[in-house]
Design an enzyme around this catalytic site. Sequence first.
Site, mmCIF file in Angstrom:
data_model
loop_
_atom_site.group_PDB
_atom_site.id
_atom_site.type_symbol
_atom_site.label_atom_id
_atom_site.label_comp_id
_atom_site.label_asym_id
_atom_site.label_seq_id
_atom_site.Cartn_x
_atom_site.Cartn_y
_atom_site.Cartn_z
ATOM 1 N N CYS A 57 0.811 -1.212 0.000
ATOM 2 C CA CYS A 57 0.000 0.000 0.000
ATOM 3 C C CYS A 57 0.852 1.274 0.000
ATOM 4 O O CYS A 57 1.416 1.623 -1.023
ATOM 5 C CB CYS A 57 -0.988 -0.037 1.170
ATOM 6 S SG CYS A 57 -2.243 1.242 1.035
ATOM 7 N N HIS A 103 -3.998 -4.973 0.696
ATOM 8 C CA HIS A 103 -3.480 -5.425 1.994
ATOM 9 C C HIS A 103 -3.568 -6.948 2.113
ATOM 10 O O HIS A 103 -4.650 -7.479 2.364
ATOM 11 C CB HIS A 103 -4.274 -4.782 3.132
ATOM 12 C CG HIS A 103 -3.990 -3.323 3.279
ATOM 13 N ND1 HIS A 103 -2.979 -2.838 4.086
ATOM 14 C CD2 HIS A 103 -4.553 -2.246 2.701
ATOM 15 C CE1 HIS A 103 -2.947 -1.524 4.005
ATOM 16 N NE2 HIS A 103 -3.891 -1.130 3.163
ATOM 17 N N GLU A 143 -2.560 -8.725 4.459
ATOM 18 C CA GLU A 143 -2.613 -9.140 5.869
ATOM 19 C C GLU A 143 -4.027 -9.242 6.430
ATOM 20 O O GLU A 143 -4.233 -9.871 7.462
ATOM 21 C CB GLU A 143 -1.772 -8.172 6.734
ATOM 22 C CG GLU A 143 -2.266 -6.735 6.817
ATOM 23 C CD GLU A 143 -1.799 -5.835 5.672
ATOM 24 O OE1 GLU A 143 -1.459 -6.370 4.597
ATOM 25 O OE2 GLU A 143 -1.798 -4.603 5.841
#
Length: 509
Positions: free
Chosen positions: A79, A167, A169
């Site tokens: 990002c 993202h 994660e």
Amino acid sequence: MQNNVLILDFGSQYTQLIARRVRELNIYCEIHPFHKVPQDLSGFKAVVLSGSPFSVRAEDAPHPDLSQIRGKLPMLAVCYGAQYLAHFHGGKVEPSETREYGRANLSVIKDAEPLFDNIKENSQVWMSHSDTIKELPENAVRLASTTDVLNAAYRIEGEETFAIQFHPEVYHSTDGKQLLENFLVHIAGVEQSWTPGAFVDLTVAELKEKIGEDKVVLGLSGGVDSTVAAMLLHKAIGKNLYCIFVNNGLLRKNEFEDVLHQYKDMGLNVKGVDSSARFLDALAGVSDPELKRKAIGNTFIEVFDDEAHEIKDVTYLAQGTIYPDVIESISVNGPSVTIKSHHNVGGLPDFMKLKVVEPLRMLFKDEVRRVGAELGIDKTLLGRHPFPGPGLAIRILGDITAEKVRILQEVDHVFIQGLRDWGLYDHVWQAGAILLPVQSVGVMGDERTYEQVVALRAVESTDGMTADWVNLPYKFLQKTSNTIINRVKGVNRVVYDISSKPPATIEWE
Ligand code: XMP
């Protein structure tokens, strides 16, 4: 630590999640703020740049010098990281024209790219950014796009440098873990050797080396963190670990005796100190929740200081600090003001002047539990609900007396034992009873009663930051309410708390 991954934090709310996902791959990693890149990078095998709330175009945004890292270690820029690489290396970053927040799907993925091995087109990813990469940096090759984001992923030709706009994660990125594995294991060659067993072996060896023949004192609370810390130290230094378990008189029914017994069975060198009366004295007439917390905190320090003085020649104070507390104090924003205001060195009790050892400071809570299981700690102890340090004091609204503590202990016992008997305990994150400063009219036999009201609270949560009430079976609530009113003298009404956090909190005080 070999096989270490460096996560450079640019202040994203998701940075801790990156660390968790990496650890789930059995890979060790550390988070460092972007302005404190470690001098010695020899232990690191790969680097991940986190997201950030900033725009790279802002003057006050993080603009670190990555020359020691870029091109030298495999790098995955997430990002903000992806935008940062573009902005400063010949690309163009501009405000997005369309909303780029939430779910998206990878509409195009370039063939034969190791970063996207086993990730199919249409894979869902999570976007959260207000700038977009309009033009890629020099020598970049586009790897993936979504309908709205042309440059959703790229790599730099001739380097092991990768960048993704989404993202990986967050759980909403369905193949995020696969992507992290592709990068860390297949591209960077990091070994997946970070297991609870490996952690125990390494930590015990380090503790032995560090502490040698010195003595360590540790305050046990009955909770998971202090217990696991104690067992690690016990494995490393045996009898030179002196544990102190204080009964503040605000624990659950029989908890002091039961847990002390368990500790002794585990071979710990533990002294149980019953200071209930001292705590009750300090709390006499105190109704304000924060003043209660202060009174309990101060009394604990006094008791612990007295006890620590009984042990001759102690060098270390051990604490069960875990990684989220450490990250909070080293984060991009620095430690919070309240943490600093406690650093009143002159007035510190003697035990606080000891050297500190924190064997769990690099672990997340679920990892602490797994390490505890590896150390053979009983499942019931490891699976215990969180319990606040001030204990029942913040569940008795208003002032505290020995009689109120007794009533609440009985009520709480019926509730918690019921949860266990009905197989509900492990489905609840935290549960407890609250004694309200309210009396209500009831009728028992032919008698009119005017007695206490108690509230039951059971919540589901992952970290206590947000929580929702648990939909416990009506049959269970019915039985529990009946048992409490029949068994606990002084209570004639039971209510169930159906508030979520926010806007309510878990505890009532
Ligand atoms: P709240 O009530 O803030 O609680 O929603 C969130 C979590 O923190 C615990 N808690 C405390 N723990 N000392 C503690 O050690 C405290 O003063 C304290 N107050 C709340 C609470 O039990 C829940 O797990």
